[in-house]
Design a protein around this motif. Structure first.
Motif, PDB file in Angstrom:
ATOM      1  N   ALA A   1      23.147   3.672  79.531  1.00  0.00           N
ATOM      2  CA  ALA A   1      23.490   2.148  79.548  1.00  0.00           C
ATOM      3  C   ALA A   1      24.633   1.788  78.678  1.00  0.00           C
ATOM      4  O   ALA A   1      25.190   0.687  79.122  1.00  0.00           O
ATOM      5  CB  ALA A   1      22.235   1.668  78.618  1.00  0.00           C
ATOM      6  N   LEU A   2      24.996   2.598  77.595  1.00  0.00           N
ATOM      7  CA  LEU A   2      26.352   2.267  76.737  1.00  0.00           C
ATOM      8  C   LEU A   2      27.468   2.560  77.989  1.00  0.00           C
ATOM      9  O   LEU A   2      28.587   1.701  77.969  1.00  0.00           O
ATOM     10  CB  LEU A   2      26.445   3.170  75.951  1.00  0.00           C
ATOM     11  CG  LEU A   2      25.294   2.979  74.642  1.00  0.00           C
ATOM     12  CD1 LEU A   2      25.634   4.207  73.617  1.00  0.00           C
ATOM     13  CD2 LEU A   2      25.563   1.680  74.142  1.00  0.00           C
ATOM     14  N   ALA A   3      27.470   3.547  78.773  1.00  0.00           N
ATOM     15  CA  ALA A   3      28.392   3.926  79.727  1.00  0.00           C
ATOM     16  C   ALA A   3      28.530   2.584  80.816  1.00  0.00           C
ATOM     17  O   ALA A   3      29.734   2.255  81.136  1.00  0.00           O
ATOM     18  CB  ALA A   3      28.394   5.068  80.651  1.00  0.00           C
ATOM     19  N   GLU A   4      27.435   2.043  81.115  1.00  0.00           N
ATOM     20  CA  GLU A   4      27.421   1.062  82.078  1.00  0.00           C
ATOM     21  C   GLU A   4      27.872  -0.041  81.262  1.00  0.00           C
ATOM     22  O   GLU A   4      28.637  -1.169  81.928  1.00  0.00           O
ATOM     23  CB  GLU A   4      26.003   0.671  82.622  1.00  0.00           C
ATOM     24  CG  GLU A   4      25.753  -0.449  83.683  1.00  0.00           C
ATOM     25  CD  GLU A   4      24.724  -0.693  84.191  1.00  0.00           C
ATOM     26  OE1 GLU A   4      24.428  -1.855  84.876  1.00  0.00           O
ATOM     27  OE2 GLU A   4      23.612  -0.068  84.008  1.00  0.00           O
ATOM     28  N   HIS A   5      27.582  -0.504  80.109  1.00  0.00           N
ATOM     29  CA  HIS A   5      28.187  -1.544  79.456  1.00  0.00           C
ATOM     30  C   HIS A   5      29.520  -1.386  79.395  1.00  0.00           C
ATOM     31  O   HIS A   5      30.297  -2.437  79.561  1.00  0.00           O
ATOM     32  CB  HIS A   5      27.626  -1.556  78.174  1.00  0.00           C
ATOM     33  CG  HIS A   5      27.871  -2.653  76.980  1.00  0.00           C
ATOM     34  ND1 HIS A   5      29.024  -2.838  76.502  1.00  0.00           N
ATOM     35  CD2 HIS A   5      27.186  -3.579  76.717  1.00  0.00           C
ATOM     36  CE1 HIS A   5      29.057  -3.621  75.611  1.00  0.00           C
ATOM     37  NE2 HIS A   5      27.976  -4.519  75.950  1.00  0.00           N
TER      38      HIS A   5
ATOM     39  N   LEU B   1      25.735  -8.296  80.041  1.00  0.00           N
ATOM     40  CA  LEU B   1      24.568  -9.250  79.447  1.00  0.00           C
ATOM     41  C   LEU B   1      23.906 -10.272  80.692  1.00  0.00           C
ATOM     42  O   LEU B   1      22.946 -10.450  80.907  1.00  0.00           O
ATOM     43  CB  LEU B   1      24.957 -10.022  78.309  1.00  0.00           C
ATOM     44  CG  LEU B   1      25.511  -9.421  77.021  1.00  0.00           C
ATOM     45  CD1 LEU B   1      26.026 -10.123  75.966  1.00  0.00           C
ATOM     46  CD2 LEU B   1      24.025  -8.516  76.520  1.00  0.00           C
ATOM     47  N   ALA B   2      25.037 -10.687  81.461  1.00  0.00           N
ATOM     48  CA  ALA B   2      24.698 -11.646  82.332  1.00  0.00           C
ATOM     49  C   ALA B   2      23.907 -11.108  83.475  1.00  0.00           C
ATOM     50  O   ALA B   2      22.951 -11.560  84.136  1.00  0.00           O
ATOM     51  CB  ALA B   2      25.976 -12.205  82.911  1.00  0.00           C
ATOM     52  N   THR B   3      24.338 -10.017  83.918  1.00  0.00           N
ATOM     53  CA  THR B   3      23.745  -9.048  85.055  1.00  0.00           C
ATOM     54  C   THR B   3      22.096  -8.971  84.620  1.00  0.00           C
ATOM     55  O   THR B   3      21.238  -8.976  85.547  1.00  0.00           O
ATOM     56  CB  THR B   3      24.385  -7.707  85.227  1.00  0.00           C
ATOM     57  OG1 THR B   3      25.692  -8.009  85.469  1.00  0.00           O
ATOM     58  CG2 THR B   3      23.643  -6.978  86.372  1.00  0.00           C
ATOM     59  N   TYR B   4      21.762  -8.612  83.254  1.00  0.00           N
ATOM     60  CA  TYR B   4      20.504  -8.082  83.091  1.00  0.00           C
ATOM     61  C   TYR B   4      19.769  -9.508  82.337  1.00  0.00           C
ATOM     62  O   TYR B   4      18.537  -9.235  81.966  1.00  0.00           O
ATOM     63  CB  TYR B   4      20.378  -6.973  82.292  1.00  0.00           C
ATOM     64  CG  TYR B   4      21.021  -5.795  82.872  1.00  0.00           C
ATOM     65  CD1 TYR B   4      20.105  -5.280  83.997  1.00  0.00           C
ATOM     66  CD2 TYR B   4      22.175  -5.159  82.933  1.00  0.00           C
ATOM     67  CE1 TYR B   4      20.625  -4.232  84.942  1.00  0.00           C
ATOM     68  CE2 TYR B   4      22.512  -4.063  83.425  1.00  0.00           C
ATOM     69  CZ  TYR B   4      21.593  -3.607  84.507  1.00  0.00           C
ATOM     70  OH  TYR B   4      22.130  -2.571  85.497  1.00  0.00           O
ATOM     71  N   GLY B   5      20.440 -10.485  82.245  1.00  0.00           N
ATOM     72  CA  GLY B   5      19.762 -11.876  81.623  1.00  0.00           C
ATOM     73  C   GLY B   5      19.516 -11.772  80.423  1.00  0.00           C
ATOM     74  O   GLY B   5      18.765 -12.466  79.629  1.00  0.00           O
TER      75      GLY B   5
ATOM     76  N   SER C   1      32.569   1.527  68.658  1.00  0.00           N
ATOM     77  CA  SER C   1      32.362   0.308  69.501  1.00  0.00           C
ATOM     78  C   SER C   1      30.936  -0.124  69.178  1.00  0.00           C
ATOM     79  O   SER C   1      30.059   0.384  68.699  1.00  0.00           O
ATOM     80  CB  SER C   1      32.380   0.695  71.154  1.00  0.00           C
ATOM     81  OG  SER C   1      33.662   1.161  71.248  1.00  0.00           O
ATOM     82  N   THR C   2      30.963  -1.356  69.211  1.00  0.00           N
ATOM     83  CA  THR C   2      29.488  -2.225  69.026  1.00  0.00           C
ATOM     84  C   THR C   2      29.033  -2.880  70.280  1.00  0.00           C
ATOM     85  O   THR C   2      29.681  -3.226  71.165  1.00  0.00           O
ATOM     86  CB  THR C   2      29.837  -3.326  67.864  1.00  0.00           C
ATOM     87  OG1 THR C   2      30.681  -4.423  68.350  1.00  0.00           O
ATOM     88  CG2 THR C   2      29.933  -2.619  66.508  1.00  0.00           C
ATOM     89  N   TYR C   3      27.802  -2.714  70.322  1.00  0.00           N
ATOM     90  CA  TYR C   3      26.872  -3.224  71.588  1.00  0.00           C
ATOM     91  C   TYR C   3      25.800  -3.831  71.079  1.00  0.00           C
ATOM     92  O   TYR C   3      25.381  -4.013  69.825  1.00  0.00           O
ATOM     93  CB  TYR C   3      26.604  -1.976  72.277  1.00  0.00           C
ATOM     94  CG  TYR C   3      27.507  -1.145  72.645  1.00  0.00           C
ATOM     95  CD1 TYR C   3      28.216  -1.037  73.775  1.00  0.00           C
ATOM     96  CD2 TYR C   3      27.752   0.096  71.906  1.00  0.00           C
ATOM     97  CE1 TYR C   3      29.184  -0.079  74.223  1.00  0.00           C
ATOM     98  CE2 TYR C   3      28.880   0.994  72.156  1.00  0.00           C
ATOM     99  CZ  TYR C   3      29.522   0.785  73.541  1.00  0.00           C
ATOM    100  OH  TYR C   3      30.380   1.602  73.861  1.00  0.00           O
ATOM    101  N   ASP C   4      25.384  -4.898  72.127  1.00  0.00           N
ATOM    102  CA  ASP C   4      24.045  -5.834  71.595  1.00  0.00           C
ATOM    103  C   ASP C   4      23.026  -4.815  72.167  1.00  0.00           C
ATOM    104  O   ASP C   4      22.652  -4.138  73.151  1.00  0.00           O
ATOM    105  CB  ASP C   4      24.248  -6.813  72.850  1.00  0.00           C
ATOM    106  CG  ASP C   4      22.915  -7.898  72.822  1.00  0.00           C
ATOM    107  OD1 ASP C   4      21.821  -7.746  73.155  1.00  0.00           O
ATOM    108  OD2 ASP C   4      23.317  -8.755  72.136  1.00  0.00           O
ATOM    109  N   ALA C   5      22.111  -4.543  70.808  1.00  0.00           N
ATOM    110  CA  ALA C   5      21.133  -3.556  70.667  1.00  0.00           C
ATOM    111  C   ALA C   5      20.039  -4.054  71.691  1.00  0.00           C
ATOM    112  O   ALA C   5      19.708  -3.011  72.517  1.00  0.00           O
ATOM    113  CB  ALA C   5      20.779  -3.153  69.348  1.00  0.00           C
ATOM    114  N   PRO C   6      19.669  -5.116  71.792  1.00  0.00           N
ATOM    115  CA  PRO C   6      18.372  -5.453  72.882  1.00  0.00           C
ATOM    116  C   PRO C   6      18.768  -4.982  74.277  1.00  0.00           C
ATOM    117  O   PRO C   6      17.947  -4.454  74.951  1.00  0.00           O
ATOM    118  CB  PRO C   6      17.996  -6.857  72.527  1.00  0.00           C
ATOM    119  CG  PRO C   6      18.574  -7.198  71.234  1.00  0.00           C
ATOM    120  CD  PRO C   6      19.690  -6.251  71.191  1.00  0.00           C
ATOM    121  N   ALA C   7      20.131  -5.492  74.502  1.00  0.00           N
ATOM    122  CA  ALA C   7      20.553  -5.556  75.786  1.00  0.00           C
ATOM    123  C   ALA C   7      20.573  -4.112  76.271  1.00  0.00           C
ATOM    124  O   ALA C   7      20.235  -3.588  77.406  1.00  0.00           O
ATOM    125  CB  ALA C   7      21.818  -6.393  76.138  1.00  0.00           C
ATOM    126  N   VAL C   8      21.086  -2.963  75.589  1.00  0.00           N
ATOM    127  CA  VAL C   8      21.433  -1.690  75.667  1.00  0.00           C
ATOM    128  C   VAL C   8      19.987  -1.063  75.928  1.00  0.00           C
ATOM    129  O   VAL C   8      19.900  -0.203  76.768  1.00  0.00           O
ATOM    130  CB  VAL C   8      22.197  -1.235  74.685  1.00  0.00           C
ATOM    131  CG1 VAL C   8      22.144   0.268  74.923  1.00  0.00           C
ATOM    132  CG2 VAL C   8      23.710  -1.624  74.743  1.00  0.00           C
TER     133      VAL C   8
END
Length: 148
Positions: free
Chosen positions: A15-19, A28-32, A46-53
């Motif tokens: 999921a991080l690689a896709e992000h 974020l838009a792709t997965y709502g 790097s920082t990521y949106d935890a719930p989306a990931v």
């Protein structure tokens, strides 16, 4: 609510690689998902949106995307999964395990005295009688069913 126990570290890394390949806004838009400034996952600087990931990692694990609604009642549990998988997550602090209760020692009991309510010792188990010819246990009749 989705259960995240099937999500492995490898699913989160996918999921991080896709992000990274899509970029944060498109991911974020792709997965709502909407940006969540409180719950952040940090990995390799790097920082990521935890719930989306985690939602997308759930899709890699089970084939079903975990939606933002799946996190409403269980965000702490979801973040704990990421922490158990070895990721650094900001947000509410993990719940510390309860400390073992300390007990105060009891006063020694007075020795018991025999009374009418004391149970009698259990009857001893009698060893079965064995047939001298075939070494089988003899029935209550005392006649071997095998040899007779």
């Amino acid at each position: 609510m989705a259960t995240f126990s099937s999500v492995t570290r490898q699913h989160v890394l996918q999921a991080l690689a896709e992000h990274d390949s899509r970029g944060a806004d498109e991911f974020l838009a792709t997965y709502g998902f909407t940006p969540d400034p409180v719950h952040r996952l940090t990995h390799e600087g790097s920082t990521y949106d935890a719930p989306a990931v985690l939602g997308v990692a759930h899709r890699y694990a089970t084939g079903r995307l975990a939606t933002p609604d799946d996190f409403r009642s269980g965000m702490d549990t979801a973040l704990a999964i990421l922490r158990r998988r070895g990721f650094e997550v900001s947000g509410p602090a993990p719940v510390a395990p309860r400390a073992a209760a300390t007990r105060t020692p009891r006063a020694p009991r007075a020795p018991r005295t025999p009374s009418a309510t004391t149970r009698a010792p259990a009857a001893r188990e009698v060893a079965p009688v064995i047939c001298p010819t075939c070494s089988m246990a003899l029935p209550a009749t005392g006649v071997c069913d095998t040899c007779s």
